[in-house]
Scaffold this active site. Structure first.
Site, PDB file in Angstrom:
ATOM      1  N   ARG A 172       0.590  -1.536  -0.279  1.00 38.95           N
ATOM      2  CA  ARG A 172      -0.139  -0.330   0.112  1.00 38.95           C
ATOM      3  C   ARG A 172       0.743   1.547   0.191  1.00 38.95           C
ATOM      4  O   ARG A 172       2.165   1.251   0.966  1.00 38.95           O
ATOM      5  CB  ARG A 172      -0.650   0.110   1.434  1.00 38.95           C
ATOM      6  CG  ARG A 172      -2.061  -1.251   0.895  1.00 38.95           C
ATOM      7  CD  ARG A 172      -3.308  -1.101   0.389  1.00 38.95           C
ATOM      8  NE  ARG A 172      -4.206  -1.700  -0.133  1.00 38.95           N
ATOM      9  CZ  ARG A 172      -3.809  -3.078  -0.986  1.00 38.95           C
ATOM     10  NH1 ARG A 172      -3.077  -3.192  -1.408  1.00 38.95           N
ATOM     11  NH2 ARG A 172      -5.105  -3.803  -0.486  1.00 38.95           N
ATOM     12  N   GLU A 179      -3.934   7.115  -4.532  1.00 40.65           N
ATOM     13  CA  GLU A 179      -4.135   7.170  -5.208  1.00 40.65           C
ATOM     14  C   GLU A 179      -5.409   7.559  -6.151  1.00 40.65           C
ATOM     15  O   GLU A 179      -6.265   7.531  -5.402  1.00 40.65           O
ATOM     16  CB  GLU A 179      -4.164   5.599  -5.443  1.00 40.65           C
ATOM     17  CG  GLU A 179      -2.812   4.392  -5.490  1.00 40.65           C
ATOM     18  CD  GLU A 179      -3.251   2.909  -5.131  1.00 40.65           C
ATOM     19  OE1 GLU A 179      -4.449   2.257  -5.628  1.00 40.65           O
ATOM     20  OE2 GLU A 179      -2.415   2.952  -4.669  1.00 40.65           O
ATOM     21  N   HIS A 193      -1.216   0.299  -9.570  1.00 45.81           N
ATOM     22  CA  HIS A 193      -2.194  -0.640  -8.532  1.00 45.81           C
ATOM     23  C   HIS A 193      -3.139  -1.722  -9.202  1.00 45.81           C
ATOM     24  O   HIS A 193      -4.355  -1.745  -9.199  1.00 45.81           O
ATOM     25  CB  HIS A 193      -2.998   0.052  -7.630  1.00 45.81           C
ATOM     26  CG  HIS A 193      -2.698  -0.608  -6.563  1.00 45.81           C
ATOM     27  ND1 HIS A 193      -3.855  -0.361  -5.407  1.00 45.81           N
ATOM     28  CD2 HIS A 193      -3.243  -1.668  -6.260  1.00 45.81           C
ATOM     29  CE1 HIS A 193      -4.237  -1.074  -4.509  1.00 45.81           C
ATOM     30  NE2 HIS A 193      -3.416  -2.498  -5.012  1.00 45.81           N
TER      31      HIS A 193
HETATM   32  O1  A2R Z   1       4.124  -9.574  11.389  1.00 43.37           O
HETATM   33  P1  A2R Z   1       4.110 -10.695  10.844  1.00 43.37           P
HETATM   34  O2  A2R Z   1       4.740 -11.847  11.887  1.00 43.37           O
HETATM   35  O3  A2R Z   1       2.470 -10.840  11.501  1.00 43.37           O
HETATM   36  O4  A2R Z   1       3.573 -11.143   9.568  1.00 43.37           O
HETATM   37  C1  A2R Z   1       3.332 -10.313   8.297  1.00 43.37           C
HETATM   38  C2  A2R Z   1       4.079  -8.712   8.189  1.00 43.37           C
HETATM   39  N1  A2R Z   1       4.294  -7.882   8.454  1.00 43.37           N
HETATM   40  C3  A2R Z   1       4.758  -6.488   8.792  1.00 43.37           C
HETATM   41  N2  A2R Z   1       6.191  -7.011   8.982  1.00 43.37           N
HETATM   42  C4  A2R Z   1       6.526  -6.085   9.820  1.00 43.37           C
HETATM   43  N3  A2R Z   1       6.067  -5.465  10.653  1.00 43.37           N
HETATM   44  C5  A2R Z   1       4.673  -5.172  10.374  1.00 43.37           C
HETATM   45  N4  A2R Z   1       4.363  -3.992  11.153  1.00 43.37           N
HETATM   46  C6  A2R Z   1       4.106  -6.344  10.252  1.00 43.37           C
HETATM   47  N5  A2R Z   1       3.030  -6.310   9.795  1.00 43.37           N
HETATM   48  C7  A2R Z   1       2.289  -6.811   9.183  1.00 43.37           C
HETATM   49  O5  A2R Z   1       3.556  -9.176   6.788  1.00 43.37           O
HETATM   50  C8  A2R Z   1       3.172 -11.297   7.633  1.00 43.37           C
HETATM   51  O6  A2R Z   1       4.182 -12.491   7.008  1.00 43.37           O
HETATM   52  C9  A2R Z   1       2.822 -11.071   6.257  1.00 43.37           C
HETATM   53  C10 A2R Z   1       1.530 -10.241   5.417  1.00 43.37           C
HETATM   54  O7  A2R Z   1       1.096 -11.085   4.856  1.00 43.37           O
HETATM   55  P2  A2R Z   1      -0.529 -12.314   4.811  1.00 43.37           P
HETATM   56  O8  A2R Z   1      -0.790 -11.771   6.400  1.00 43.37           O
HETATM   57  O9  A2R Z   1      -0.534 -13.360   4.495  1.00 43.37           O
HETATM   58  O10 A2R Z   1      -0.697 -11.011   4.187  1.00 43.37           O
HETATM   59  P3  A2R Z   1      -0.626 -11.819   1.998  1.00 43.37           P
HETATM   60  O11 A2R Z   1      -1.743 -12.282   1.831  1.00 43.37           O
HETATM   61  O12 A2R Z   1       1.085 -11.683   2.162  1.00 43.37           O
HETATM   62  O13 A2R Z   1      -1.433  -9.876   1.744  1.00 43.37           O
HETATM   63  C11 A2R Z   1       0.073  -8.672   2.035  1.00 43.37           C
HETATM   64  C12 A2R Z   1      -0.713  -7.380   1.738  1.00 43.37           C
HETATM   65  C13 A2R Z   1      -1.876  -7.003   1.615  1.00 43.37           C
HETATM   66  O14 A2R Z   1      -2.501  -6.839   2.573  1.00 43.37           O
HETATM   67  C14 A2R Z   1      -2.101  -5.852   0.846  1.00 43.37           C
HETATM   68  O15 A2R Z   1      -1.592  -5.249   0.853  1.00 43.37           O
HETATM   69  C15 A2R Z   1      -1.473  -6.075  -0.458  1.00 43.37           C
HETATM   70  O16 A2R Z   1      -0.587  -7.256   0.199  1.00 43.37           O
HETATM   71  O17 A2R Z   1      -1.746  -6.679  -1.561  1.00 43.37           O
END
Ligand code: A2R
Length: 319
Positions: A232, A261, A279
């Site tokens: 994002r 955007e 996007h």
């Molecule tokens: O931090 P963790 O252990 O919950 O790992 C998540 C990581 N993550 C972060 N890493 C560093 N600092 C942060 N503040 C933080 N917040 C979250 O991002 C996790 O490994 C990853 C997100 O993975 P998923 O929940 O499996 O989401 P997905 O399906 O890979 O999609 C990611 C994003 C979407 O939300 C859209 O914004 C974009 O990709 O299309």
């Protein structure tokens, strides 16, 4: 279970979503103008909301719909939905995880290669007829390089497998180390950036990741570094990014997402060392169809059973 009530649609949704909703439900469209009058007339009919990333479901809207019970969001990211407000009102929320991983991972790889190999500039070079007078400059390469992934989740892992197959050395940073993955863990975004050639951002948006990639991270990536953002726009400090590119403190950037955007700052559009996409990371026909179908499935399942197929993680215990 028999439910009565209307589905409130927040424009714009895809044709497939619209057709699916209209075929099975009583549908209302939330207008841009005259919302108060619309809500005064229709609020007590609405039991569900169907929306996508640019449809804002904020605390005011949730509070204005006394019979609202579910929000089905077309997209894996759902920072457009105030989940805390939904939880407080007993409203369930679904999203579309998993079905877009391949499309986003391949966009990420394509954007990284296009940026590092300067494909867009090379295309302009050929079109301008310059090839007959001079050769295009040599570039860096992705294969065999060090790639850092900020956000090794569903999409991040799929992308990691692609660059792993290209002989890249993969490192990542999440808030928590992922057990059992063969990639090096970095304790912070800055530490990750300092040890790689290319930094790829695939974390969720929202307050917890706002400006996670700031000046310090960009400077750690450095003048030969490439930043790719498919997460994002809010995750990268956009003015700091523009300044780093203008000053030569950052090598290049490939961007699919922007702070506001569809506005893309004039300064970014003027730079030669950026590749800019509107996007489109998940915007393929099969993937958008799968996202629409999963969103409609969630609504249909909730309508008949009160449960969701893919609730957002905050409410996995509630359904
Ligand atoms: O931090 P963790 O252990 O919950 O790992 C998540 C990581 N993550 C972060 N890493 C560093 N600092 C942060 N503040 C933080 N917040 C979250 O991002 C996790 O490994 C990853 C997100 O993975 P998923 O929940 O499996 O989401 P997905 O399906 O890979 O999609 C990611 C994003 C979407 O939300 C859209 O914004 C974009 O990709 O299309």
């Amino acid at each position: 279970m028999t439910r009565t009530g209307a589905v409130l649609r927040i424009p714009r949704l895809s044709k497939r979503m619209n057709e699916g909703l209209e075929a099975s439900y009583d549908v209302l469209d939330l207008p841009d103008e005259g919302r108060d009058a619309f809500l005064a007339e229709h609020a007590d009919r609405v039991v569900a909301i169907a929306c996508t990333g640019n449809g804002l479901v904020d605390a005011d809207l949730v509070a204005a719909l006394p019979r609202l019970q579910v929000v089905v969001n077309h997209g894996v990211g759902y920072e457009n939905v105030d989940v805390d407000a939904c939880l407080a009102h007993g409203v369930l929320v679904s999203h579309t995880p998993g079905v877009l991983d391949d499309a986003v991972a391949e966009t990420t790889l394509g954007l990284l290669i296009a940026t590092r190999r300067r494909f867009v500039e090379a295309d302009s070079f050929v079109r301008a007829g310059r090839w007959s007078q001079e050769g295009f400059p040599l570039t860096g390469q992705v294969a065999g390089s060090r790639v850092g992934i900020l956000g090794l989740g569903r999409i991040g892992r799929r992308f990691a497998a692609l660059v792993d197959a290209m002989g890249c050395e993969v490192a990542y940073h999440n808030r928590r180390e992922v057990p059992g993955v063969p990639y090096r863990y970095a304790a912070s975004a800055t530490e990750l950036a300092a040890g790689v050639d290319n930094l790829v951002v695939i974390v969720p948006g929202g307050a917890s990741t706002a400006a996670l990639v700031d000046r310090e991270v960009l400077d750690a990536l450095g003048p030969d570094g490439v930043l790719v953002n498919v997460a994002r726009g809010s995750v990268v400090d956009e003015p700091a990014l523009v300044a780093a590119l203008q000053d030569g403190r950052l090598g290049a950037a490939g961007l699919d997402v922007f702070a506001t955007e569809p506005h893309v700052p004039e300064e970014l559009r003027a730079l030669p060392n950026v590749v800019l996409l509107p996007h489109v990371a998940s915007a393929t026909v099969p993937t958008r169809n799968a996202m629409a179908d999963l969103t409609l499935d969630n609504l249909a399942l909730w309508w008949s059973t009160g449960r969701l197929r893919t609730p957002v993680p905050e409410m996995a215990d509630e359904v």
